[in-house]
Design an enzyme around this catalytic site. Structure first.
Site, PDB file in Angstrom:
ATOM      1  N   HIS A 248      36.535  43.079  35.348  1.00  0.00           N
ATOM      2  CA  HIS A 248      35.426  43.364  36.265  1.00  0.00           C
ATOM      3  C   HIS A 248      34.500  42.151  36.401  1.00  0.00           C
ATOM      4  O   HIS A 248      34.020  41.845  37.495  1.00  0.00           O
ATOM      5  CB  HIS A 248      34.654  44.578  35.758  1.00  0.00           C
ATOM      6  CG  HIS A 248      33.459  44.904  36.574  1.00  0.00           C
ATOM      7  ND1 HIS A 248      32.205  45.056  36.027  1.00  0.00           N
ATOM      8  CD2 HIS A 248      33.300  45.111  37.907  1.00  0.00           C
ATOM      9  CE1 HIS A 248      31.344  45.344  36.969  1.00  0.00           C
ATOM     10  NE2 HIS A 248      31.976  45.378  38.122  1.00  0.00           N
TER      11      HIS A 248
ATOM     12  N   GLU B 159      36.059  39.865  38.791  1.00  0.00           N
ATOM     13  CA  GLU B 159      35.859  40.336  40.171  1.00  0.00           C
ATOM     14  C   GLU B 159      34.534  39.811  40.724  1.00  0.00           C
ATOM     15  O   GLU B 159      34.473  39.343  41.870  1.00  0.00           O
ATOM     16  CB  GLU B 159      35.883  41.856  40.205  1.00  0.00           C
ATOM     17  CG  GLU B 159      35.603  42.450  41.577  1.00  0.00           C
ATOM     18  CD  GLU B 159      34.874  43.778  41.489  1.00  0.00           C
ATOM     19  OE1 GLU B 159      33.864  43.947  42.222  1.00  0.00           O
ATOM     20  OE2 GLU B 159      35.291  44.643  40.707  1.00  0.00           O
ATOM     21  N   HIS B 160      33.476  39.869  39.921  1.00  0.00           N
ATOM     22  CA  HIS B 160      32.181  39.322  40.351  1.00  0.00           C
ATOM     23  C   HIS B 160      32.273  37.823  40.612  1.00  0.00           C
ATOM     24  O   HIS B 160      31.755  37.309  41.611  1.00  0.00           O
ATOM     25  CB  HIS B 160      31.127  39.577  39.272  1.00  0.00           C
ATOM     26  CG  HIS B 160      30.504  40.935  39.320  1.00  0.00           C
ATOM     27  ND1 HIS B 160      29.175  41.140  39.611  1.00  0.00           N
ATOM     28  CD2 HIS B 160      31.031  42.165  39.111  1.00  0.00           C
ATOM     29  CE1 HIS B 160      28.895  42.435  39.557  1.00  0.00           C
ATOM     30  NE2 HIS B 160      30.018  43.083  39.256  1.00  0.00           N
TER      31      HIS B 160
ATOM     32  N   GLU C 183      24.452  46.368  35.648  1.00  0.00           N
ATOM     33  CA  GLU C 183      25.307  47.392  36.257  1.00  0.00           C
ATOM     34  C   GLU C 183      25.740  48.408  35.205  1.00  0.00           C
ATOM     35  O   GLU C 183      25.734  49.625  35.447  1.00  0.00           O
ATOM     36  CB  GLU C 183      26.528  46.731  36.893  1.00  0.00           C
ATOM     37  CG  GLU C 183      27.433  47.689  37.625  1.00  0.00           C
ATOM     38  CD  GLU C 183      28.601  46.975  38.299  1.00  0.00           C
ATOM     39  OE1 GLU C 183      29.546  47.678  38.704  1.00  0.00           O
ATOM     40  OE2 GLU C 183      28.568  45.738  38.406  1.00  0.00           O
TER      41      GLU C 183
END
Length: 500
Positions: free
Chosen positions: A93, A96-97, A173
Site C-alpha cells: 500500500h 501504491e502511494h 490513513e
C-alpha cells in the site's frame, strides 16, 4: 444498490463483510426495460473481449464498448498485502502511494494533474491479492494515459524526503480508517486470531510499528521485485479499437524489459481444530459480534469447460458456490431470513444482522455471520440466533422460491453490470488476478444458478461447527469526554484506497 459482480466476489472481505447487494428491484426493472425495448434508443452491444500477451510477458485485455465516447484504462499488478513478509506489512500500500511521486519526466503530484487536464480522473487501490491503478478518460485521450502509466510502471523514482512525507499520510490513513474505528480494529485483530500461517492475518494498511520502521529502501525493493511485466496486466474498456490498443500497448509497454516473476512460497493455513475467541474493548455506543468460519473457495481450474467431477478440488469448489447461495438466502435481499428472524417482529434480538461468503481469492476464504444486539439484548443472544438460522437451513433446507429469487438477481446482474465501464474493466482485471478466464463472470453465475437446495442444506450442516469458528465480540466502553475528534492530515491529490 449494485449488482453482485465477480470482482466483488473475488475481493477479500474478511471481517469487514459487504452485504451481497440488495439490488433486486432496480436490477429487475433495468432488465425488464432492456428486454421490452423501453430504452429511448437502441444501444450497440459490447464486443467480445480480446486478450493477448506482449513479448515481455505483460498481459493486455481489451473490451470495446461504443455506447459512450469514454474509456477506462487500468493497470493490475498481481501483488498485494499477502506477498509481504513480517516486519514490512503495509509496504504494498505504501508503494501504491509512492507510484504517484514521480518519474524522471513527471514530477511528484503531476500524474493526476495531467490526467485531470485530459478531462479524466484517476486513483488506485491495494487489496490482499493485488494492486490496481485506473484512469477514466475521453476515449481520444487513451494514448496519453497509456504513456503516463507505462512510464511510472517502469521508471517510478522519488527522493527519500518524499517518502518520509508520504509515509506520514499512510500512518494518518491507518489512524482514521482503523484506529479511530472500533469495528475496524476488531476486524483487524480477528484476522490475526483466525489465521496462523496465511498472510491474510496481516492488515493491508500495515501494523503501525511496521509503518514506523519502514524505509525508502523497503519500498524500492518491493517495487523492483514485483513490478515486472509478466506480473501485470493492462485492461482497457470503452470506445476503443482492439488494433489501436494493441499498437499503443506495444509502443508504450512493449519496450519495458522482461524480468522473471519472483517465486512464491506456499503459505498454507493449518486446519483449525477448536473455537477461537476474541473480546475487544473500545469506546463505542453499541456492542457487535462477528462469527468467521473457514470455508473452501472456488478454484480457477474448476471454472473451465474441461473441469469435471474428477477434479481433486471439484467438491470443495461446489461447496463454495453453495455457501455463496446460502449467504444470499440468509441476507441477500430485503426481508431475507436473518432480517425477518432477528431484526423484525416481536422476537427482535438485533438492530442489524448479516451474512456474507467470499468465493474467490488467492488466499483462504471465510463465511461471516454478524450482528448488533438490540437494546436490552446480549451478544450471546445474537450469536445463538444467527447460528440457529443456519441450523434451520441444515435441518429443513431452503425453498425453491428463495433459490429462484437470488438466482434471478444474479441473472439480471449480468445485464445491469454493463452500465458501468469501470465495473467491466474491474471485473476483467480481477479475473486475471485470480487466474480466471475473461468470461468468468457469466461462468460463475451459471454455476451459482445450478446450485440445488440439497447442496445449500448440506453446506449449512458441514461448515458451521465450533472447530471452524473464530468469534470476535466488541465490548463497548465509555467514551472519553475530553477526546477531540481527529482531523485528517493534509495530503496530496491522490486518495489511495485500501480494500479490506
Amino acid at each position: 444498490m449494485k449488482p453482485l459482480s465477480l470482482s466483488a466476489l473475488s475481493m477479500p472481505i474478511l471481517f469487514s463483510p459487504p452485504r451481497i447487494a440488495r439490488f433486486a428491484p432496480l436490477v429487475l426493472a433495468a432488465a425488464l426495460a432492456l428486454g421490452s425495448g423501453v430504452a429511448a434508443r437502441a444501444q450497440p452491444a459490447p464486443e467480445a473481449v480480446t486478450q493477448f500477451t506482449l513479448a515481455n510477458g505483460l498481459t493486455v485485455i481489451v473490451k470495446p464498448d461504443h455506447r459512450a465516447p469514454t474509456a477506462v484504462h487500468m493497470l493490475w499488478v498481481r501483488v498485494g498485502a499477502m506477498d509481504e513478509v513480517d516486519g514490512t506489512s503495509g509496504v504494498a500500500h505504501a508503494l501504491e502511494h509512492m507510484m504517484f511521486k514521480g518519474t524522471p519526466t513527471v514530477k511528484a503530484g503531476d500524474f493526476s494533474k495531467r490526467v485531470a487536464a485530459l478531462g479524466g480522473r484517476d486513483n488506485a487501490f491495494t487489496s490482499r491479492d493485488n494492486t490496481g491503478y485506473h484512469q477514466q478518460i475521453p476515449a481520444g485521450k487513451l494514448e496519453e494515459v497509456m504513456r503516463l502509466e507505462a512510464d511510472r510502471f517502469a521508471h517510478n523514482q522519488w527522493p527519500d524526503e518524499e517518502f518520509r512525507r508520504e509515509i506520514e499520510v499512510v500512518k494518518e490513513e491507518r489512524r482514521l480508517r482503523t484506529e479511530d474505528s472500533p469495528r475496524a480494529m476488531l476486524y483487524e485483530q480477528q484476522a490475526a486470531v483466525a489465521f496462523l500461517a496465511s498472510p491474510y492475518r496481516r492488515p493491508i494498511v500495515g501494523w503501525m510499528s511496521d509503518l514506523d520502521a519502514m524505509t525508502p529502501g523497503d519500498v524500492r525493493d518491493f517495487y523492483r521485485r514485483w513490478y515486472v511485466p509478466a506480473n501485470a496486466a493492462v485492461v482497457v474498456a470503452g470506445d476503443v479499437d482492439v488494433a489501436q490498443v494493441r499498437k499503443l500497448a506495444e509502443k508504450y509497454y512493449g519496450g519495458i524489459a522482461a524480468r522473471p516473476v519472483p517465486e512464491r512460497k506456499p503459505r498454507l493455513e493449518p486446519e483449525q481444530a477448536g473455537l477461537r475467541r476474541l473480546e475487544f474493548k473500545a469506546p463505542a455506543s453499541q456492542a457487535y459480534v462477528g462469527l468467521a468460519f473457514k470455508v473452501p473457495k472456488l478454484e480457477p481450474a474448476d471454472l473451465t469447460d474441461a473441469a469435471g467431477a474428477a477434479s481433486p478440488t471439484a467438491a470443495a469448489s461446489r461447496d463454495a458456490l453453495a455457501l455463496t447461495v446460502l449467504a444470499a438466502v440468509l441476507d441477500g435481499y430485503s426481508g431475507a431470513r436473518l432480517e425477518r428472524a432477528l431484526v423484525q417482529g416481536e422476537g427482535r434480538v438485533a438492530d442489524s444482522a448479516g451474512a456474507s461468503s467470499s468465493l474467490l481469492g488467492r488466499g483462504p476464504q471465510m463465511f461471516i455471520l454478524d450482528g448488533v444486539p438490540a437494546e436490552g439484548k446480549t451478544t450471546q443472544q445474537v450469536v445463538d440466533a444467527l447460528r440457529r438460522q443456519v441450523a434451520v437451513v441444515a435441518r429443513d433446507g431452503v425453498s425453491e422460491a428463495e433459490l429462484n429469487r437470488v438466482k434471478t438477481q444474479w441473472a439480471a446482474s449480468e445485464t445491469y453490470k454493463l452500465d458501468s465501464l469501470f465495473s467491466q474493466a474491474r471485473e476483467l482485471g480481477s479475473n486475471w488476478i485470480q487466474g480466471l478466464p475473461a468470461d468468468a463472470g457469466s461462468r460463475v453465475i451459471a454455476r451459482l444458478r445450478s446450485v440445488t437446495g440439497a447442496e445449500v442444506q448440506a453446506v449449512a450442516a458441514k461448515y458451521f461447527g465450533d472447530d471452524q469458528m473464530t468469534m470476535a465480540t466488541l465490548l463497548p466502553q465509555a467514551m472519553d469526554p475530553n477526546r477531540r475528534p481527529r482531523r485528517p492530515a493534509a495530503a496530496g491529490r491522490h486518495d489511495a484506497g485500501v480494500l479490506n
